[in-house]
Design an enzyme around this catalytic site. Structure first.
Site, PDB file in Angstrom:
ATOM      1  N   ARG A   1       0.849  -1.187   0.000  1.00 32.14           N
ATOM      2  CA  ARG A   1       0.000   0.000   0.000  1.00 32.14           C
ATOM      3  C   ARG A   1       0.884   1.236   0.000  1.00 32.14           C
ATOM      4  O   ARG A   1       1.912   1.285   0.670  1.00 32.14           O
ATOM      5  CB  ARG A   1      -0.922   0.004   1.234  1.00 32.14           C
ATOM      6  CG  ARG A   1      -2.067  -1.008   1.131  1.00 32.14           C
ATOM      7  CD  ARG A   1      -3.049  -0.607   0.039  1.00 32.14           C
ATOM      8  NE  ARG A   1      -4.136  -1.557  -0.140  1.00 32.14           N
ATOM      9  CZ  ARG A   1      -4.142  -2.524  -1.039  1.00 32.14           C
ATOM     10  NH1 ARG A   1      -3.099  -2.703  -1.822  1.00 32.14           N
ATOM     11  NH2 ARG A   1      -5.184  -3.317  -1.171  1.00 32.14           N
TER      12      ARG A   1
ATOM     13  N   HIS B   1      -0.709   0.370 -10.379  1.00 30.22           N
ATOM     14  CA  HIS B   1      -1.361  -0.567  -9.467  1.00 30.22           C
ATOM     15  C   HIS B   1      -1.898  -1.783 -10.225  1.00 30.22           C
ATOM     16  O   HIS B   1      -3.085  -2.119 -10.161  1.00 30.22           O
ATOM     17  CB  HIS B   1      -2.494   0.127  -8.709  1.00 30.22           C
ATOM     18  CG  HIS B   1      -2.843  -0.567  -7.417  1.00 30.22           C
ATOM     19  ND1 HIS B   1      -3.383   0.085  -6.335  1.00 30.22           N
ATOM     20  CD2 HIS B   1      -2.728  -1.864  -7.025  1.00 30.22           C
ATOM     21  CE1 HIS B   1      -3.586  -0.768  -5.351  1.00 30.22           C
ATOM     22  NE2 HIS B   1      -3.195  -1.973  -5.748  1.00 30.22           N
TER      23      HIS B   1
END
Length: 311
Positions: free
Chosen positions: A227, A274
């Site tokens: 993250r 991502h």
């Protein structure tokens, strides 16, 4: 009365819903509502018993009068943990599907760095025949921050490449394919001792800022697939600009990464959107259907989120 499953995904709700409809027996008695917008979700959420979703508009949970269970389509559940959900609503995430794709992403970038592929491509473009010595993964030290199912899949591949594997975990104990395990109180020794540091850490208070990129060894590579909020972005920039490390970043504090963010133009940072752990709809639907069977039988679900701890 038929029972309602609300399927929410702004890009592909119909794809998920169609695959779900094919896998659910007609006798199951569910109505499936695919929603791609907040407006569509607002019309259906009041009747939903189950929500299968990605990035659901969490304020709408206040209207979910019949809701019993929320199944995320991916591993990240920060939004659901912070959502106004009653304590008796189950929240589950996908686990066990990401080890292979995320490992392949990580090793693709590690091999590209070791083999200096950018230089190889540049020399071909210039028609330049100039042999040079490339590096190897064999004998290098791979550090994995977070040795859950994803981290352990990376550890197994690291051993296959002949790497020494270090792991960082919240609790001590043996882990398969991990040569040496560190706990958070030993994080600086872990960080400073590896050639490749891969973070799979979740976005929890105890993980934010745990890895200090400026404490990494000279010439090391930082790869973040966990993250974005877990590693300070300013510290990454300082470590890269000092020539200390190279960084491969797939996750960011703000996504999409703003066009004016300095990461885009930093020569020793590789930016990807991502994509290391993108969930394939078919896999996510099969996972959900298996959990739905457990739900119907009153069995424990897989991937239950501890909302107190955040994952």
């Amino acid at each position: 009365m038929s029972r309602v499953i609300l399927v929410y995904n702004e890009a592909a709700a119909s794809t998920y819903a169609d695959q779900l409809a094919r896998l659910l027996p007609s006798s199951a008695g569910y109505r499936i509502f695919p929603c791609t917008s907040r407006e569509e979700a607002a019309r259906a959420v009041g009747e939903a018993e189950i929500i299968f979703c990605w990035r659901f508009p969490t304020d709408l949970f206040r209207e979910a009068r019949r809701l019993r269970w929320v199944q995320a389509m991916g591993a990240g559940v920060e939004d659901l943990v912070a959502a106004p959900l009653p304590h008796d609503v189950l929240v589950t995430r996908v686990v066990g599907l990401f080890g292979v794709p995320m490992s392949e992403y990580v090793f693709a970038h590690m091999l590209a760095h070791a083999q200096r592929l950018q230089r190889q491509y540049a020399q071909q473009a210039d028609r330049l025949w100039k042999p040079f010595m490339a590096g190897r993964l064999a004998g290098a030290r791979l550090g994995i921050a977070g040795v859950g199912s994803i981290g352990l899949a990376m550890a197994a591949r690291g051993k296959a490449f002949g790497m020494e594997v270090w792991g960082l975990a919240r609790t001590p104990g043996d882990r398969p394919h991990v040569d040496r395990l560190f706990t958070p109180d030993q994080v600086r020794a872990f960080t400073a001792g590896v050639d490749y540091l891969v973070s799979t850490l979740p976005d929890t208070p105890e993980c934010r800022g745990l890895i200090d990129p400026e404490a990494m060894k000279e010439g090391a590579v930082l790869i973040n697939v966990g993250r974005g909020a877990t590693i300070d972005e300013d510290a990454i920039l300082r470590a890269v600009r000092s020539g200390r490390i190279h960084a491969v970043l797939d996750v960011f504090r703000q996504e999409p990464l703003p066009p004016d963010h300095p990461f885009w133009t930093e020569p020793n940072i590789t930016v990807t959107p991502h994509l290391s752990g993108l969930t394939r709809p078919a896999e996510a639907v099969e996972y959900f259907v298996a959990n739905l069977g457990r739900f119907e039988r009153g069995e424990p679900l897989v991937g239950v989120v501890d909302r107190e701890r955040g994952y």
